[in-house]
Write an enzyme that holds these catalytic residues in place. Structure first.
Site, PDB file in Angstrom:
ATOM      1  N   CYS A 109      -2.916 -13.953   1.212  1.00  0.00           N
ATOM      2  CA  CYS A 109      -4.338 -14.152   1.480  1.00  0.00           C
ATOM      3  C   CYS A 109      -4.896 -15.250   0.568  1.00  0.00           C
ATOM      4  CB  CYS A 109      -5.110 -12.845   1.280  1.00  0.00           C
ATOM      5  SG  CYS A 109      -5.256 -11.849   2.784  1.00  0.00           S
ATOM      6  N   CYS A 166       9.200   2.534 -17.965  1.00  0.00           N
ATOM      7  CA  CYS A 166      10.281   3.502 -18.153  1.00  0.00           C
ATOM      8  C   CYS A 166      11.584   2.784 -18.449  1.00  0.00           C
ATOM      9  CB  CYS A 166      10.440   4.395 -16.921  1.00  0.00           C
ATOM     10  SG  CYS A 166       9.506   5.937 -17.009  1.00  0.00           S
ATOM     11  N   HIS A 220     -12.541  -8.876   5.445  1.00  0.00           N
ATOM     12  CA  HIS A 220     -12.099  -7.482   5.539  1.00  0.00           C
ATOM     13  C   HIS A 220     -13.246  -6.469   5.537  1.00  0.00           C
ATOM     14  CE1 HIS A 220      -7.973  -8.794   5.356  1.00  0.00           C
ATOM     15  NE2 HIS A 220      -8.246  -9.517   4.297  1.00  0.00           N
TER      16      HIS A 220
END
Lengths: 224, 112
Positions: free
Chosen positions: A185, A77, A144
């Site tokens: 990470c 934008c 995870h």
């Protein structure tokens, strides 16, 4: 996340990200670029027009046939509509606008849909999530998916649902994007992080948000 | 982040109305990096200290709370304190610090 951190997050008087929301609100209605247009000139009041928008990002951008995240959408934008230079990744302005837009979707379920068009990007993100990498030779999934809830250096391992980005991380003493968190990470497993905005990062973000679909957005969240 | 020209952002929460004699909680948040002065750049140069050093609140001109801030205080300091709602009027909040940092905020309270 601890009880105290959640209380800090859910109270506008104590969530430090409120300082960025105020900046975002000001930027939303400030005219910029050669077009001398503000976000509000096209989108009106963000509180209604941006409701639910952040829950659908990252999303497919048909003109470039790739997945883009909310930061990149804001910069599109900037460049195309406002004819202004793009904000740098992790700049205060970009984080403030993304947090302000994200705030309008707070409490709404993450709504990422996978279809035929987006499947290759989702698969690429999933492959990255499951790929062993770095000197420690670890995949995201090994912490995870396989070991969430256990401790890593005294901290609980979360399920890696990015429900509150950009987040105010107490360790950072400031606001940061999901890509900044992903870099942490990557560095943790001694892997070379991708550059900000790299398609590999965006695809991974897309997969993580799809994986968290249905969970409520908490932007701007507070994390330890 | 606190560079010249950037507006100092502060957020203050307190009840707009209170009963006379009631203890009210006031929560203040000031946007500031709180650079300790002990950190170095990757080239080994010391980053100069840039912190808020003083916060004060006055209630109808009478100081009711004051704090001295030091380098060990985190960025964007949140200061919560309480006072007794004695009369209707104005609360003035004032932060000041290194490099000419100054921020003010005022809020009204009506005591019934």
């Amino acid at each position: 996340m601890g009880r105290e951190t959640r209380a800090m997050q859910d109270d506008d008087a104590t969530n430090p990200a409120v300082l960025w929301l105020l900046d975002g609100e000001a930027l939303w209605s400030r005219k910029a670029g050669e077009a001398a247009k503000a976000c509000a000139d096209c989108h009106g009041d963000a509180r209604s027009s941006m409701k639910g928008a952040a829950a659908r990002y990252p999303g497919f951008y048909s003109a470039k046939e790739k997945i883009i995240n909310l930061d990149q959408r804001v910069n599109l934008c900037r460049i195309e509509r406002q004819q202004a230079p793009a904000f740098a990744y992790e700049s205060r302005e970009l984080l403030a606008l993304s947090a302000y837009i994200g705030r309008q979707s707070r409490g709404m379920p993450i709504d990422i849909k996978a279809d035929e068009t987006t499947k290759p990007f989702l698969d690429a993100g999933r492959a990255a999530f499951n790929r062993r990498q770095g000197q420690l030779n670890l995949a995201c999934s090994q912490c995870h998916d396989d070991n969430w809830g256990k401790s890593l250096a005294g901290n609980p391992i979360p399920q890696a649902h990015p429900t509150g980005y950009p987040i105010y991380r107490l360790e950072w003493q400031g606001l940061g994007s999901l890509q900044r968190r992903l870099r942490n990470c990557f560095i943790g497993v001694r892997a070379e992080p991708y550059a900000y905005g790299a398609p590999e990062f965006v695809n991974l973000e897309f997969y993580l948000m799809w994986r968290a679909r249905g969970m409520k957005l908490e932007t701007p969240a507070v994390r330890p | 982040m606190n560079g010249p020209g950037r507006k100092a952002r502060v957020v203050v929460h307190l009840p707009q109305q209170a009963r006379r004699g009631e203890i009210i909680e006031i929560r203040t948040l000031a946007g500031h990096d709180m650079e300790t002065g002990f950190r170095r750049t990757q080239f080994g140069e010391l980053i100069p200290r840039d912190i808020i050093t003083r916060f004060a609140c006055s209630y109808n001109g009478v100081e009711v709370f004051r704090a001295e801030l030091h380098p060990a205080i985190a960025a964007n300091p949140l200061i919560t304190f309480s006072t007794v709602a004695s009369e209707s009027g104005t609360l003035e909040f004032r932060w000041s610090g290194d490099n000419g940092y100054a921020a003010t905020h005022s809020a009204q309270i009506s005591v019934v």
